[in-house]
Design a protein around this motif. Structure first.
Motif, PDB file in Angstrom:
ATOM      1  N   ARG A  90     -41.105 111.836  26.366  1.00  0.00           N
ATOM      2  CA  ARG A  90     -41.079 112.267  24.973  1.00  0.00           C
ATOM      3  C   ARG A  90     -42.371 112.947  24.542  1.00  0.00           C
ATOM      4  O   ARG A  90     -42.354 113.900  23.758  1.00  0.00           O
ATOM      5  CB  ARG A  90     -40.823 111.062  24.060  1.00  0.00           C
ATOM      6  N   PHE A  91     -43.510 112.480  25.072  1.00  0.00           N
ATOM      7  CA  PHE A  91     -44.801 112.949  24.552  1.00  0.00           C
ATOM      8  C   PHE A  91     -45.733 113.529  25.616  1.00  0.00           C
ATOM      9  O   PHE A  91     -46.880 113.831  25.319  1.00  0.00           O
ATOM     10  CB  PHE A  91     -45.516 111.801  23.827  1.00  0.00           C
ATOM     11  N   GLY A  92     -45.251 113.692  26.833  1.00  0.00           N
ATOM     12  CA  GLY A  92     -46.031 114.346  27.866  1.00  0.00           C
ATOM     13  C   GLY A  92     -46.842 113.378  28.711  1.00  0.00           C
ATOM     14  O   GLY A  92     -47.198 112.272  28.265  1.00  0.00           O
ATOM     15  N   ALA A  93     -47.128 113.810  29.934  1.00  0.00           N
ATOM     16  CA  ALA A  93     -47.894 112.964  30.851  1.00  0.00           C
ATOM     17  C   ALA A  93     -49.337 112.802  30.401  1.00  0.00           C
ATOM     18  O   ALA A  93     -49.990 111.823  30.769  1.00  0.00           O
ATOM     19  CB  ALA A  93     -47.844 113.552  32.268  1.00  0.00           C
ATOM     20  N   ASP A  94     -49.857 113.740  29.603  1.00  0.00           N
ATOM     21  CA  ASP A  94     -51.244 113.627  29.158  1.00  0.00           C
ATOM     22  C   ASP A  94     -51.441 112.415  28.256  1.00  0.00           C
ATOM     23  O   ASP A  94     -52.529 111.839  28.225  1.00  0.00           O
ATOM     24  CB  ASP A  94     -51.644 114.906  28.426  1.00  0.00           C
ATOM     25  N   THR A  95     -50.400 112.022  27.526  1.00  0.00           N
ATOM     26  CA  THR A  95     -50.505 110.826  26.685  1.00  0.00           C
ATOM     27  C   THR A  95     -50.738 109.582  27.542  1.00  0.00           C
ATOM     28  O   THR A  95     -51.592 108.738  27.228  1.00  0.00           O
ATOM     29  CB  THR A  95     -49.237 110.665  25.839  1.00  0.00           C
ATOM     30  N   LEU A  96     -49.978 109.470  28.641  1.00  0.00           N
ATOM     31  CA  LEU A  96     -50.177 108.340  29.544  1.00  0.00           C
ATOM     32  C   LEU A  96     -51.548 108.402  30.209  1.00  0.00           C
ATOM     33  O   LEU A  96     -52.201 107.374  30.403  1.00  0.00           O
ATOM     34  CB  LEU A  96     -49.085 108.329  30.616  1.00  0.00           C
ATOM     35  N   ARG A  97     -51.983 109.615  30.561  1.00  0.00           N
ATOM     36  CA  ARG A  97     -53.281 109.740  31.232  1.00  0.00           C
ATOM     37  C   ARG A  97     -54.411 109.285  30.322  1.00  0.00           C
ATOM     38  O   ARG A  97     -55.322 108.571  30.756  1.00  0.00           O
ATOM     39  CB  ARG A  97     -53.485 111.192  31.663  1.00  0.00           C
ATOM     40  N   ARG A  98     -54.368 109.678  29.050  1.00  0.00           N
ATOM     41  CA  ARG A  98     -55.414 109.254  28.120  1.00  0.00           C
ATOM     42  C   ARG A  98     -55.393 107.745  27.903  1.00  0.00           C
ATOM     43  O   ARG A  98     -56.442 107.100  27.799  1.00  0.00           O
ATOM     44  CB  ARG A  98     -55.247 109.990  26.788  1.00  0.00           C
ATOM     45  N   LEU A  99     -54.203 107.172  27.835  1.00  0.00           N
ATOM     46  CA  LEU A  99     -54.095 105.722  27.663  1.00  0.00           C
ATOM     47  C   LEU A  99     -54.640 105.002  28.885  1.00  0.00           C
ATOM     48  O   LEU A  99     -55.386 104.013  28.767  1.00  0.00           O
ATOM     49  CB  LEU A  99     -52.639 105.334  27.408  1.00  0.00           C
ATOM     50  N   ASP A 100     -54.293 105.486  30.085  1.00  0.00           N
ATOM     51  CA  ASP A 100     -54.773 104.848  31.312  1.00  0.00           C
ATOM     52  C   ASP A 100     -56.285 104.995  31.458  1.00  0.00           C
ATOM     53  O   ASP A 100     -56.966 104.084  31.938  1.00  0.00           O
ATOM     54  CB  ASP A 100     -54.069 105.457  32.527  1.00  0.00           C
ATOM     55  N   GLN A 101     -56.832 106.149  31.047  1.00  0.00           N
ATOM     56  CA  GLN A 101     -58.278 106.327  31.134  1.00  0.00           C
ATOM     57  C   GLN A 101     -59.001 105.367  30.197  1.00  0.00           C
ATOM     58  O   GLN A 101     -60.031 104.786  30.568  1.00  0.00           O
ATOM     59  CB  GLN A 101     -58.640 107.771  30.796  1.00  0.00           C
ATOM     60  N   LEU A 157     -57.959 102.458  29.186  1.00  0.00           N
ATOM     61  CA  LEU A 157     -57.792 101.073  29.634  1.00  0.00           C
ATOM     62  C   LEU A 157     -58.340 100.829  31.027  1.00  0.00           C
ATOM     63  O   LEU A 157     -58.233  99.709  31.543  1.00  0.00           O
ATOM     64  CB  LEU A 157     -56.308 100.698  29.600  1.00  0.00           C
ATOM     65  N   GLY A 158     -58.901 101.851  31.668  1.00  0.00           N
ATOM     66  CA  GLY A 158     -59.508 101.664  32.974  1.00  0.00           C
ATOM     67  C   GLY A 158     -58.552 101.698  34.129  1.00  0.00           C
ATOM     68  O   GLY A 158     -58.934 101.360  35.253  1.00  0.00           O
ATOM     69  N   MET A 159     -57.299 102.116  33.913  1.00  0.00           N
ATOM     70  CA  MET A 159     -56.337 102.192  35.011  1.00  0.00           C
ATOM     71  C   MET A 159     -56.390 103.534  35.733  1.00  0.00           C
ATOM     72  O   MET A 159     -55.754 103.698  36.773  1.00  0.00           O
ATOM     73  CB  MET A 159     -54.922 101.940  34.479  1.00  0.00           C
ATOM     74  N   GLU A 160     -57.099 104.493  35.191  1.00  0.00           N
ATOM     75  CA  GLU A 160     -57.298 105.784  35.849  1.00  0.00           C
ATOM     76  C   GLU A 160     -58.778 106.125  35.743  1.00  0.00           C
ATOM     77  O   GLU A 160     -59.353 106.062  34.656  1.00  0.00           O
ATOM     78  CB  GLU A 160     -56.454 106.875  35.190  1.00  0.00           C
ATOM     79  N   PRO A 161     -59.409 106.484  36.846  1.00  0.00           N
ATOM     80  CA  PRO A 161     -60.857 106.737  36.800  1.00  0.00           C
ATOM     81  C   PRO A 161     -61.175 107.971  35.960  1.00  0.00           C
ATOM     82  O   PRO A 161     -60.447 108.967  35.965  1.00  0.00           O
ATOM     83  CB  PRO A 161     -61.236 106.941  38.267  1.00  0.00           C
ATOM     84  N   GLU A 162     -62.282 107.890  35.260  1.00  0.00           N
ATOM     85  CA  GLU A 162     -62.785 109.010  34.467  1.00  0.00           C
ATOM     86  C   GLU A 162     -64.293 109.071  34.672  1.00  0.00           C
ATOM     87  O   GLU A 162     -65.045 108.324  34.049  1.00  0.00           O
ATOM     88  CB  GLU A 162     -62.444 108.834  32.991  1.00  0.00           C
ATOM     89  N   PRO A 163     -64.745 109.944  35.540  1.00  0.00           N
ATOM     90  CA  PRO A 163     -66.190 109.979  35.829  1.00  0.00           C
ATOM     91  C   PRO A 163     -66.983 110.580  34.678  1.00  0.00           C
ATOM     92  O   PRO A 163     -66.481 111.377  33.890  1.00  0.00           O
ATOM     93  CB  PRO A 163     -66.271 110.864  37.071  1.00  0.00           C
ATOM     94  N   VAL A 164     -68.223 110.177  34.599  1.00  0.00           N
ATOM     95  CA  VAL A 164     -69.185 110.797  33.682  1.00  0.00           C
ATOM     96  C   VAL A 164     -69.961 111.822  34.497  1.00  0.00           C
ATOM     97  O   VAL A 164     -70.667 111.463  35.436  1.00  0.00           O
ATOM     98  CB  VAL A 164     -70.128 109.741  33.074  1.00  0.00           C
ATOM     99  N   SER A 165     -69.787 113.080  34.158  1.00  0.00           N
ATOM    100  CA  SER A 165     -70.385 114.172  34.929  1.00  0.00           C
ATOM    101  C   SER A 165     -71.589 114.719  34.174  1.00  0.00           C
ATOM    102  O   SER A 165     -71.414 115.521  33.242  1.00  0.00           O
ATOM    103  CB  SER A 165     -69.358 115.280  35.173  1.00  0.00           C
ATOM    104  N   ASP A 212     -66.283  99.432  28.867  1.00  0.00           N
ATOM    105  CA  ASP A 212     -66.148  99.560  30.322  1.00  0.00           C
ATOM    106  C   ASP A 212     -65.780 100.969  30.760  1.00  0.00           C
ATOM    107  O   ASP A 212     -65.991 101.323  31.922  1.00  0.00           O
ATOM    108  CB  ASP A 212     -65.088  98.584  30.839  1.00  0.00           C
ATOM    109  N   THR A 213     -65.186 101.769  29.904  1.00  0.00           N
ATOM    110  CA  THR A 213     -64.717 103.107  30.274  1.00  0.00           C
ATOM    111  C   THR A 213     -65.224 104.129  29.266  1.00  0.00           C
ATOM    112  O   THR A 213     -65.479 103.794  28.102  1.00  0.00           O
ATOM    113  CB  THR A 213     -63.182 103.160  30.310  1.00  0.00           C
TER     114      THR A 213
END
Length: 555
Positions: A257-268, A270-278, A145-146
């Motif tokens: 502990r591990f930075g906001a980028d860790t959460l961003r990658r996890l959310d992307q 799992l589909g909780m943060e949009p990640e467009p295909v450009s 899905d993502t």
């Protein structure tokens, strides 16, 4: 995110298989692409035969040659590999118009609304595997899905999905009870794991069920989240090795502990943060061709065909606001050969009248052979051009424009183009003033076709300068700072008639110039009894010290 389906393609042996496609060995040999990593030569890509011999990516070259003495090595070529990936992106356009590159060896394709055109998602994977097998490429594919989930499954899903511990079987979990099993979701009771599709030629082809991203990613290693290597190492030292193990950790503590980028990658993932295909914009391509009913061989016929090709060619350029800088004209012969000429222009243009004369200068280089049955005109390099605003409100007809003489600037550009067509673009040069008080550095030499003329009058020098200048040449004269009455230069004896000077020039101390380091020069304009007017100087430092030199000749 509902209804969105993403296909990720990964070519794990892209660099090595690109070389193998070019070699076309009858018997495949172990082959490795070698690159530089932190000053060491390591293997960056391996063929299947090299992996079967026990080699692995990242292994030092000396260790690899010790394990496999028959190993064939090729230096890495990142630009060629990027161009090969670009070709694969164009190939993937048959699956969906929404294709993006994932350098150095991946593609991301948005299949939303397009999978049914190929027989569904399994049909898409089967077609990918079949095409890649014909191309001699190894591919790992996954649909999810993502983009993050598809990327993870393509690289870490493997050809086989590890058995899931549902807790419903006594051999899996001895303490399982019916009350505990009743509280589990449908997935945990055994529904819908990622399916492994048997696609010939593909190492792995995985389809994650729609809406079940967590279940598809839970057993994958943390590297599947596209996390930096140091973050993965820190999480591993804490005993966290899989995606599902960090999904349940409090988000605030994980980000701290591990930075906001860790959460961003996890959310992307799992589909909780949009990640467009450009997708990359397709490159602008300007070309026209003319297919002839009968082969031609006369120059007049080729010129007539060129006159038919130039108007639609320039119309395409004008429609996109582009001007051509390099033009390729090809003639395809009846015997299968191709004759071509290439010309460059001093200024980008979309006018047929400025392209035609340059091509006419090189038409004699086209060998018609047994006849030419197809002609093609292509723009190799283009630039953006802007319409020219004409002053005044006088209406000018096309007939007047056709008969009017070109502007001085345009005439100079046409001259540079004609000279470049005969001598080569790099051979036509122009001078630009430079910001330096040193006479030899007062001008810069630039290629005329790729530079603009100096705007305004040439800066006046502080004193007269010779017409011809060259590197300082020694003069046989007494080593005194006064102008010599007699001296010898270039095997000739001269008697001084008149001298004007001196003009003292200091070195540019902020630049590293051995000829000027640590001293000044006293320049004199001298005239000999024979009428020669020379530019002499007495060196006081650097490589020219306490001697007389000649650096130029006046007109």
């Amino acid at each position: 995110m509902s209804g969105r389906r993403i296909l990720s393609l990964w070519f794990p042996r892209l660099a090595a298989e690109r070389v193998m496609r070019r070699r076309q060995d009858a018997v495949p040999v172990p082959l490795a692409v070698v690159g530089d990593r932190n000053g060491a030569q390591v293997l960056v890509s391996l063929s299947a035969e090299a992996e079967a011999a026990g080699l692995s990516a990242g292994q030092p070259l000396r260790d690899a040659t010790a394990i496999c003495p028959a190993l064939l090595t090729v230096a890495a070529d990142p630009p060629a590999e990027a161009q090969f990936l670009l070709s694969l992106r164009r190939w993937a356009g048959r699956l969906s118009p929404w294709v993006a590159e994932e350098p150095p060896a991946g593609l991301m394709i948005d299949l939303t609304g397009a999978a049914h055109l190929h027989g569904g998602e399994e049909g898409v994977l089967a077609r990918v595997a079949e095409d890649c097998e014909g191309l001699g490429l190894t591919v790992r594919a996954a649909i999810a899905d993502t983009p993050g989930a598809a990327w993870a499954l393509a690289r870490y899903g493997g050809a086989r999905v590890a058995p899931l511990r549902s807790g419903d079987a006594i051999e899996q979990e001895a303490r399982a009870t019916r009350s505990r099993a009743a509280k589990r979701r449908g997935w945990e009771r055994g529904g819908g794991p990622p399916r492994v599709v048997a696609a010939r030629g593909a190492e792995a082809a995985v389809i994650a069920p729609p809406g079940r991203l967590y279940e598809a990613l839970a057993d994958l290693p943390l590297a599947a989240l596209r996390l930096p290597g140091d973050v993965v190492d820190r999480l591993t030292r804490l005993g966290l090795r899989r995606v599902g193990e960090i999904a349940g950790i409090p988000r605030a503590a994980l980000a701290r502990r591990f930075g906001a980028d860790t959460l961003r990658r996890l959310d992307q993932a799992l589909g909780m943060e949009p990640e467009p295909v450009s997708p990359a914009r397709p490159p602008m391509h300007f070309a026209v061709r003319l297919t002839l009913p009968d082969p031609i061989g006369l120059r007049s016929d080729v010129e007539a065909a060129l006159d038919r090709l130039l108007p639609p060619f320039c119309d395409k350029l004008r429609a996109r606001g582009r001007g051509v800088r390099r033009v390729l004209f090809q003639g395809f012969r009846a015997d299968g050969g191709v004759a071509s000429v290439e010309v460059g222009l001093a200024r980008a243009t979309d006018s047929p009248d400025r392209i035609r004369p340059l091509l006419h200068l090189k038409l004699d280089q086209i060998d018609a052979g047994f006849g030419i049955d197809c002609l093609r005109l292509e723009a190799l390099a283009t630039e953006a051009v802007s319409p020219v605003q004409h002053r005044g409100q006088i209406a000018v007809t096309e007939q007047a424009l056709a008969g009017a003489s070109p502007a001085p600037g345009q005439a100079l550009e046409d001259l540079i183009g004609r000279l470049g067509a005969r001598l080569g673009t790099e051979a036509v040069l122009r001078l630009h003033p430079a910001d330096s008080h040193v006479p030899a550095k007062a001008a810069r030499v630039l290629m005329a076709a790729w530079s603009q003329p100096h705007d305004g009058p040439w800066p006046a020098p502080a004193a007269p300068r010779p017409l011809v200048m060259f590197r300082p040449e020694p003069v046989e004269a007494p080593e005194t700072p006064d102008p010599p009455a007699r001296f010898r230069w270039r095997r000739r004896d001269f008697a001084l008639r008149m001298a004007a000077g001196p003009e003292r020039l200091q070195p540019e101390w902020w630049l590293e110039d051995p000829d000027w380091r640590g001293g000044a020069r006293d320049y004199w304009r001298v005239e000999t009894e024979g009428g020669e007017r020379l530019w002499l100087f007495y060196g006081r430092g650097g490589a020219v010290t306490d001697r007389w030199y000649c650096e130029g000749v006046f007109s």
